[in-house]
Design an enzyme around this catalytic site. Structure first.
Site, PDB file in Angstrom:
ATOM      1  N   VAL A  95       0.819  -1.212   0.000  1.00 16.34           N
ATOM      2  CA  VAL A  95       0.000   0.000   0.000  1.00 16.34           C
ATOM      3  C   VAL A  95       0.853   1.262   0.000  1.00 16.34           C
ATOM      4  O   VAL A  95       0.587   2.222  -0.742  1.00 16.34           O
ATOM      5  CB  VAL A  95      -0.962  -0.016   1.207  1.00 16.34           C
ATOM      6  CG1 VAL A  95      -1.741   1.296   1.284  1.00 16.34           C
ATOM      7  CG2 VAL A  95      -1.931  -1.200   1.105  1.00 16.34           C
TER       8      VAL A  95
ATOM      9  N   GLU B  38       9.908 -15.323  -1.046  1.00 16.44           N
ATOM     10  CA  GLU B  38      10.182 -13.943  -0.638  1.00 16.44           C
ATOM     11  C   GLU B  38      11.155 -13.858   0.533  1.00 16.44           C
ATOM     12  O   GLU B  38      11.319 -12.805   1.145  1.00 16.44           O
ATOM     13  CB  GLU B  38       8.870 -13.239  -0.296  1.00 16.44           C
ATOM     14  CG  GLU B  38       7.884 -13.182  -1.450  1.00 16.44           C
ATOM     15  CD  GLU B  38       8.185 -12.095  -2.462  1.00 16.44           C
ATOM     16  OE1 GLU B  38       8.400 -10.943  -2.075  1.00 16.44           O
ATOM     17  OE2 GLU B  38       8.205 -12.406  -3.680  1.00 16.44           O
TER      18      GLU B  38
ATOM     19  N   HIS C  58       3.800  -9.368   3.097  1.00 15.63           N
ATOM     20  CA  HIS C  58       4.697 -10.350   3.703  1.00 15.63           C
ATOM     21  C   HIS C  58       4.238 -10.588   5.138  1.00 15.63           C
ATOM     22  O   HIS C  58       3.635  -9.708   5.769  1.00 15.63           O
ATOM     23  CB  HIS C  58       6.158  -9.865   3.718  1.00 15.63           C
ATOM     24  CG  HIS C  58       6.774  -9.730   2.374  1.00 15.63           C
ATOM     25  ND1 HIS C  58       7.483  -8.608   1.978  1.00 15.63           N
ATOM     26  CD2 HIS C  58       6.803 -10.576   1.317  1.00 15.63           C
ATOM     27  CE1 HIS C  58       7.914  -8.765   0.741  1.00 15.63           C
ATOM     28  NE2 HIS C  58       7.510  -9.951   0.318  1.00 15.63           N
TER      29      HIS C  58
ATOM     30  N   ASP D 123       5.965 -10.504   7.748  1.00 15.65           N
ATOM     31  CA  ASP D 123       6.591  -9.602   8.722  1.00 15.65           C
ATOM     32  C   ASP D 123       5.893  -8.247   8.805  1.00 15.65           C
ATOM     33  O   ASP D 123       6.352  -7.362   9.528  1.00 15.65           O
ATOM     34  CB  ASP D 123       8.091  -9.449   8.465  1.00 15.65           C
ATOM     35  CG  ASP D 123       8.438  -8.734   7.164  1.00 15.65           C
ATOM     36  OD1 ASP D 123       7.523  -8.320   6.426  1.00 15.65           O
ATOM     37  OD2 ASP D 123       9.648  -8.582   6.886  1.00 15.65           O
TER      38      ASP D 123
ATOM     39  N   CYS E 216      12.070  -5.015   7.570  1.00 21.05           N
ATOM     40  CA  CYS E 216      12.379  -5.177   6.145  1.00 21.05           C
ATOM     41  C   CYS E 216      13.856  -4.952   5.861  1.00 21.05           C
ATOM     42  O   CYS E 216      14.431  -5.562   4.959  1.00 21.05           O
ATOM     43  CB  CYS E 216      11.560  -4.200   5.307  1.00 21.05           C
ATOM     44  SG  CYS E 216       9.825  -4.647   5.103  1.00 21.05           S
TER      45      CYS E 216
END
Length: 446
Positions: free
Chosen positions: A26, A174, A249, A251, A370
């Protein structure tokens, strides 16, 4: 054997920009075509590294990848001298130039999945670079990631760096953003927890709005190649509704460390079964799982996505207490801030909350978690990392000055067409390889 969790953060590259390349992310979509500040982005990340190193945490750094990727642009049919390739791409397909220029390798949680030697069948640390095949700008990263990891973790006695899985949707991988590890102590055998968004070869719920990037098949393949014990490997499906809400993801909706899982109540499909499985598996390894579940009534999924509460680092101090590293957006959301105050004041394992300004990365959808790749290393393995990548006063000063020397303080989408940006980036990266003592890491150096 004594072991410590090291965090290797990605150094933000000189081409950091907002191109809106990541459908399902987003923040990336909302900030498309904004002007970025690469210098500020790199310094924000570097300051986080330094503060955590000063607090006694093992903190390393991973270099940026070369961007723009002339290799990709030439593969896509643009020819001529380097400047001609960039000019043609800018005129004919600016979206491809943007993909070739992305600094997304800064988010090293997606660089690879890592299993420590205490968990693997051959007693080595295993790395599998993520193929990131769901997005063009990220699918071009894994070869350079493997080269970097093979340079830093070069001793085959201690380390095994694999090739990425085949880049097909059935094996969409990923990396560590969908993986965590639970254990009594870092140096003891633990439980590896893989979270996927969908399964290719069996029926199950899937998101309807945004893609599920991680497959069960990819997670299982990584576990197999790392030689993980079946009884110490747990798989869970992320709730497809939260993927559709922008949780691209795992996380972004949960984080784990040692014996603690900090998660949103809507993170998983069949969550109680997952908690029970993790509890039983970890109990067999001599630890008791502590689940901190944040109720939707206190922090909504939208709050979690906009604040990145769960895209945090959960770190263990030497005394066993844990600290949560969050972006400043968590303090700017009243509900999240109130929850964090309550959390730190409680009797749970998380006693402190550290807040960092990572605004430039956050605008592209990347918080503290990240930016880092977790690598558990024992003393011998850490000694085998011979490059100058451990953050200390000297390296921090060198990198800070290097950023001042080479980085622009403004980069708009139209600036990607400037051929000077390639020369600036290569000059910077050439100097960086000398600072980090990693040799001729980049194609242009060979």
């Amino acid at each position: 054997m004594n072991a410590q969790e090291a965090n290797f953060d990605g150094l933000v590259g000189p081409t950091h920009n907002y191109a809106g390349l990541s459908f399902g992310n987003v923040a990336s979509l909302n900030n498309e075509k904004s002007a970025a500040n690469p210098k500020a982005a790199a310094k924000q990340g570097l300051r986080k590294m330094k503060q955590l190193a000063d607090l006694g945490f093992a903190q390393g750094v991973l270099p940026p990848q070369e961007r723009p990727s002339l290799r990709l642009l030439r593969e896509l049919g643009f020819s001529g001298k380097d400047a001609d390739v960039i000019a043609k791409a800018a005129k004919q397909a600016p979206e491809l130039l943007a993909a070739a220029s992305s600094a997304s390798a800064m988010w090293t949680a997606n660089a690879a999945t890592v299993s420590p030697s205490a968990d693997t069948s051959d007693g080595r640390v295993h790395f599998t670079p993520a193929n990131l095949c769901s997005k063009l700008h990220r699918a071009i990263e894994h070869e350079a990631t493997r080269r970097t990891l093979s340079t830093l973790f070069a001793d085959p006695t201690h380390f095994a760096v694999h090739e990425a899985l085949t880049g097909t949707p059935a094996l969409g991988d990923e990396g560590a953003a969908n993986h965590t590890r639970f254990c009594a102590e870092y140096g003891k055998p633990g439980i590896e927890f893989f979270v996927y968004g969908r399964a290719e070869y069996r029926r199950g719920p899937e998101p309807k709005r945004f893609p599920a990037r991680q497959t069960f098949e990819a997670s299982r393949a990584v576990a197999h190649r790392h030689g993980l014990a079946e009884e110490a490997t747990v798989y869970a499906q992320q709730d497809p509704d939260v993927i559709d809400a922008g949780v691209f993801h795992n996380d972004v909706i949960s984080v784990g460390n040692r014996d603690t899982l900090f998660t949103h109540e809507r993170a998983f499909v069949n969550k109680q079964a997952i908690y029970d499985t993790l509890t039983a598996a970890l109990d067999a390894r001599g630890a008791r799982l502590n689940v901190i579940e944040v109720p939707d009534a206190a922090v909504s999924v939208n709050d979690a996505v906009t604040s990145y509460l769960f895209n945090s680092q959960l770190l263990s101090r030497a005394d066993g207490s844990q600290v949560l590293v969050v972006p400043q957006e968590c303090r700017e959301n009243a509900r999240v801030a109130a929850y964090l105050d309550q959390l730190a004041a409680g009797n749970g394992p998380i006693h402190d909350v550290l807040v960092f300004d990572l605004r430039e990365s956050m605008k592209n959808g990347g918080g503290p978690a990240c930016l880092r790749l977790r690598v558990v290393l024992n003393d011998a393995e850490r000694a085998a990392v011979t490059s100058n990548v451990w953050i200390n006063d000297t390296l921090f000063a060198s990198l800070d000055a290097w950023i001042d020397k080479h980085y622009r303080d403004r980069l708009a989408p139209e600036d990607l067409a400037d051929p000077a940006l390639l020369d600036e980036s290569r000059t910077a990266l050439d100097e960086l390889t000398q600072i980090l003592r990693v040799g001729s890491l980049y194609d242009f150096q060979r």
